[in-house]
Design a protein around this motif. Structure first.
Motif, PDB file in Angstrom:
ATOM      1  N   MET A   1      20.300 -36.028  -8.821  1.00 42.08           N
ATOM      2  CA  MET A   1      19.874 -35.694 -10.169  1.00 42.08           C
ATOM      3  C   MET A   1      18.759 -34.645 -10.093  1.00 42.08           C
ATOM      4  SD  MET A   1      18.670 -37.721 -13.612  1.00 42.08           S
ATOM      5  CE  MET A   1      18.646 -39.331 -13.053  1.00 42.08           C
ATOM      6  N   ILE A   2      18.758 -33.733 -11.052  1.00 39.31           N
ATOM      7  CA  ILE A   2      17.730 -32.700 -11.143  1.00 39.31           C
ATOM      8  C   ILE A   2      16.477 -33.319 -11.753  1.00 39.31           C
ATOM      9  CG2 ILE A   2      17.120 -30.473 -12.148  1.00 39.31           C
ATOM     10  CD1 ILE A   2      20.119 -29.993 -12.590  1.00 39.31           C
ATOM     11  N   ASP A   3      15.308 -33.063 -11.160  1.00 40.09           N
ATOM     12  CA  ASP A   3      14.086 -33.546 -11.815  1.00 40.09           C
ATOM     13  C   ASP A   3      13.480 -32.405 -12.634  1.00 40.09           C
ATOM     14  OD1 ASP A   3      12.418 -31.960 -10.208  1.00 40.09           O
ATOM     15  OD2 ASP A   3      11.582 -33.628  -9.103  1.00 40.09           O
ATOM     16  N   ASP A   4      12.523 -32.747 -13.488  1.00 43.90           N
ATOM     17  CA  ASP A   4      11.975 -31.760 -14.415  1.00 43.90           C
ATOM     18  C   ASP A   4      11.195 -30.656 -13.713  1.00 43.90           C
ATOM     19  OD1 ASP A   4      13.204 -32.865 -16.610  1.00 43.90           O
ATOM     20  OD2 ASP A   4      11.448 -34.003 -17.245  1.00 43.90           O
ATOM     21  N   VAL A   5      10.559 -30.946 -12.588  1.00 45.70           N
ATOM     22  CA  VAL A   5       9.855 -29.880 -11.866  1.00 45.70           C
ATOM     23  C   VAL A   5      10.880 -28.885 -11.318  1.00 45.70           C
ATOM     24  CG1 VAL A   5       8.333 -29.305  -9.932  1.00 45.70           C
ATOM     25  CG2 VAL A   5       7.825 -31.287 -11.374  1.00 45.70           C
ATOM     26  N   ASP A   6      12.026 -29.379 -10.820  1.00 45.73           N
ATOM     27  CA  ASP A   6      13.091 -28.470 -10.379  1.00 45.73           C
ATOM     28  C   ASP A   6      13.559 -27.599 -11.541  1.00 45.73           C
ATOM     29  OD1 ASP A   6      13.121 -29.487  -7.775  1.00 45.73           O
ATOM     30  OD2 ASP A   6      14.718 -30.929  -8.219  1.00 45.73           O
ATOM     31  N   ARG A   7      13.706 -28.203 -12.720  1.00 39.66           N
ATOM     32  CA  ARG A   7      14.139 -27.449 -13.899  1.00 39.66           C
ATOM     33  C   ARG A   7      13.108 -26.364 -14.258  1.00 39.66           C
ATOM     34  NH1 ARG A   7      15.715 -32.900 -15.718  1.00 39.66           N
ATOM     35  NH2 ARG A   7      17.981 -32.904 -15.965  1.00 39.66           N
ATOM     36  N   ILE A   8      11.848 -26.751 -14.275  1.00 38.62           N
ATOM     37  CA  ILE A   8      10.779 -25.798 -14.597  1.00 38.62           C
ATOM     38  C   ILE A   8      10.782 -24.642 -13.600  1.00 38.62           C
ATOM     39  CG2 ILE A   8       8.254 -25.502 -14.602  1.00 38.62           C
ATOM     40  CD1 ILE A   8       8.141 -28.359 -15.888  1.00 38.62           C
ATOM     41  N   MET A   9      10.889 -24.953 -12.327  1.00 42.90           N
ATOM     42  CA  MET A   9      10.851 -23.910 -11.301  1.00 42.90           C
ATOM     43  C   MET A   9      12.051 -22.970 -11.420  1.00 42.90           C
ATOM     44  SD  MET A   9       7.959 -24.435 -10.032  1.00 42.90           S
ATOM     45  CE  MET A   9       8.074 -23.001  -8.963  1.00 42.90           C
ATOM     46  N   ALA A  10      13.224 -23.496 -11.737  1.00 35.99           N
ATOM     47  CA  ALA A  10      14.413 -22.650 -11.883  1.00 35.99           C
ATOM     48  C   ALA A  10      14.239 -21.672 -13.050  1.00 35.99           C
ATOM     49  CB  ALA A  10      15.654 -23.519 -12.082  1.00 35.99           C
ATOM     50  N   VAL A  11      13.695 -22.158 -14.158  1.00 32.26           N
ATOM     51  CA  VAL A  11      13.452 -21.276 -15.295  1.00 32.26           C
ATOM     52  C   VAL A  11      12.387 -20.251 -14.934  1.00 32.26           C
ATOM     53  CG1 VAL A  11      12.597 -21.139 -17.682  1.00 32.26           C
ATOM     54  CG2 VAL A  11      14.176 -22.976 -17.021  1.00 32.26           C
ATOM     55  N   MET A  12      11.327 -20.693 -14.305  1.00 33.57           N
ATOM     56  CA  MET A  12      10.229 -19.791 -13.974  1.00 33.57           C
ATOM     57  C   MET A  12      10.708 -18.653 -13.067  1.00 33.57           C
ATOM     58  SD  MET A  12       6.252 -20.606 -13.337  1.00 33.57           S
ATOM     59  CE  MET A  12       6.545 -22.311 -13.324  1.00 33.57           C
ATOM     60  N   GLN A  13      11.506 -18.990 -12.072  1.00 33.87           N
ATOM     61  CA  GLN A  13      11.991 -17.963 -11.151  1.00 33.87           C
ATOM     62  C   GLN A  13      12.869 -16.938 -11.861  1.00 33.87           C
ATOM     63  OE1 GLN A  13      13.793 -20.250  -8.001  1.00 33.87           O
ATOM     64  NE2 GLN A  13      11.823 -21.022  -7.296  1.00 33.87           N
ATOM     65  N   ALA A  14      13.614 -17.373 -12.864  1.00 35.22           N
ATOM     66  CA  ALA A  14      14.503 -16.464 -13.586  1.00 35.22           C
ATOM     67  C   ALA A  14      13.769 -15.666 -14.662  1.00 35.22           C
ATOM     68  CB  ALA A  14      15.645 -17.255 -14.230  1.00 35.22           C
ATOM     69  N   ALA A  15      12.740 -16.244 -15.249  1.00 31.31           N
ATOM     70  CA  ALA A  15      12.144 -15.681 -16.462  1.00 31.31           C
ATOM     71  C   ALA A  15      10.961 -14.743 -16.237  1.00 31.31           C
ATOM     72  CB  ALA A  15      11.708 -16.814 -17.398  1.00 31.31           C
ATOM     73  N   PHE A  16      10.181 -14.943 -15.185  1.00 29.05           N
ATOM     74  CA  PHE A  16       8.954 -14.167 -15.014  1.00 29.05           C
ATOM     75  C   PHE A  16       9.160 -12.970 -14.089  1.00 29.05           C
ATOM     76  CE2 PHE A  16       6.991 -18.299 -16.251  1.00 29.05           C
ATOM     77  CZ  PHE A  16       6.291 -17.849 -17.349  1.00 29.05           C
ATOM     78  N   ASP A  17       8.742 -11.816 -14.543  1.00 31.96           N
ATOM     79  CA  ASP A  17       8.815 -10.586 -13.760  1.00 31.96           C
ATOM     80  C   ASP A  17       7.746 -10.639 -12.669  1.00 31.96           C
ATOM     81  OD1 ASP A  17       8.597  -7.961 -12.769  1.00 31.96           O
ATOM     82  OD2 ASP A  17       8.963  -7.063 -14.729  1.00 31.96           O
ATOM     83  N   PRO A  18       8.152 -10.499 -11.404  1.00 32.72           N
ATOM     84  CA  PRO A  18       7.171 -10.560 -10.304  1.00 32.72           C
ATOM     85  C   PRO A  18       6.066  -9.507 -10.407  1.00 32.72           C
ATOM     86  CG  PRO A  18       9.425 -10.571  -9.444  1.00 32.72           C
ATOM     87  CD  PRO A  18       9.519 -10.334 -10.921  1.00 32.72           C
ATOM     88  N   LEU A  19       6.297  -8.429 -11.127  1.00 33.35           N
ATOM     89  CA  LEU A  19       5.284  -7.377 -11.286  1.00 33.35           C
ATOM     90  C   LEU A  19       3.982  -7.942 -11.832  1.00 33.35           C
ATOM     91  CD1 LEU A  19       4.419  -4.344 -11.394  1.00 33.35           C
ATOM     92  CD2 LEU A  19       5.377  -4.317 -13.710  1.00 33.35           C
ATOM     93  N   TYR A  20       4.082  -8.928 -12.717  1.00 30.43           N
ATOM     94  CA  TYR A  20       2.885  -9.431 -13.393  1.00 30.43           C
ATOM     95  C   TYR A  20       2.258 -10.647 -12.726  1.00 30.43           C
ATOM     96  CZ  TYR A  20       4.592  -6.221 -16.873  1.00 30.43           C
ATOM     97  OH  TYR A  20       5.035  -5.098 -17.507  1.00 30.43           O
ATOM     98  N   GLY A  21       2.924 -11.266 -11.788  1.00 31.04           N
ATOM     99  CA  GLY A  21       2.347 -12.399 -11.066  1.00 31.04           C
ATOM    100  C   GLY A  21       2.046 -13.603 -11.949  1.00 31.04           C
TER     101      GLY A  21
END
Length: 152
Positions: free
Chosen positions: A1-21
């Protein structure tokens, strides 16, 4: 089962541009959520809370202090933007923060963040600025803008 921290991290990796840190690492998320005054919400693509093995399309993290709640992070995966998920996350945050006794929401973001339109439509208004507060991965300096939204 996926836990909520895994869910948060997956969204974060997809959503935030590395340029801005702006993305947090897993340790920062786990450490924040282990504190009693930090809260979060995850949302599926259909706009409902995540359960079971359903991946998240978006999330928020916040911190409660006295009569205010600070929005620390809010993100929606790019492929799910413009479907009202950001608004649903903010609605959940406002409701939950109000139930915890918060009278207003606060957030700080870099100048030029495209999410500013979402926040303005939700009722956030500018209350301050920090010149040259953020630094991009290329060394450029960006102003931070602080916003507030009254909970009524």
């Amino acid at each position: 089962m996926i836990d909520d921290v895994d869910r948060i991290m997956a969204v974060m990796q997809a959503a935030f541009d590395p340029l801005y840190g702006e993305a947090w690492n897993r340790r920062q998320v786990e450490d924040s959520l282990s504190l009693g005054h930090c809260h979060y919400g995850v949302i599926a693509a259909e706009g409902l809370p995540c359960a079971g093995d359903v991946p998240a399309a978006g999330f928020f993290m916040s911190r409660n202090a006295f009569h205010e709640e600070e929005l620390l992070l809010l993100a929606v995966k790019p492929e799910f933007r413009r479907y009202g998920l950001g608004r649903k996350l903010l609605d959940t945050l406002r409701r939950d923060a109000g139930a915890r006794g918060a009278q207003r929401l606060l957030l700080e973001m870099r100048r030029g963040n495209p999410a500013e339109a979402l926040y303005a439509a939700f009722g956030f208004y500018k209350i301050g600025e920090r010149p040259n507060y953020y630094r991009t991965s290329e060394g450029d300096r960006l102003d931070a803008i602080t916003f507030a939204c009254d909970i009524s």
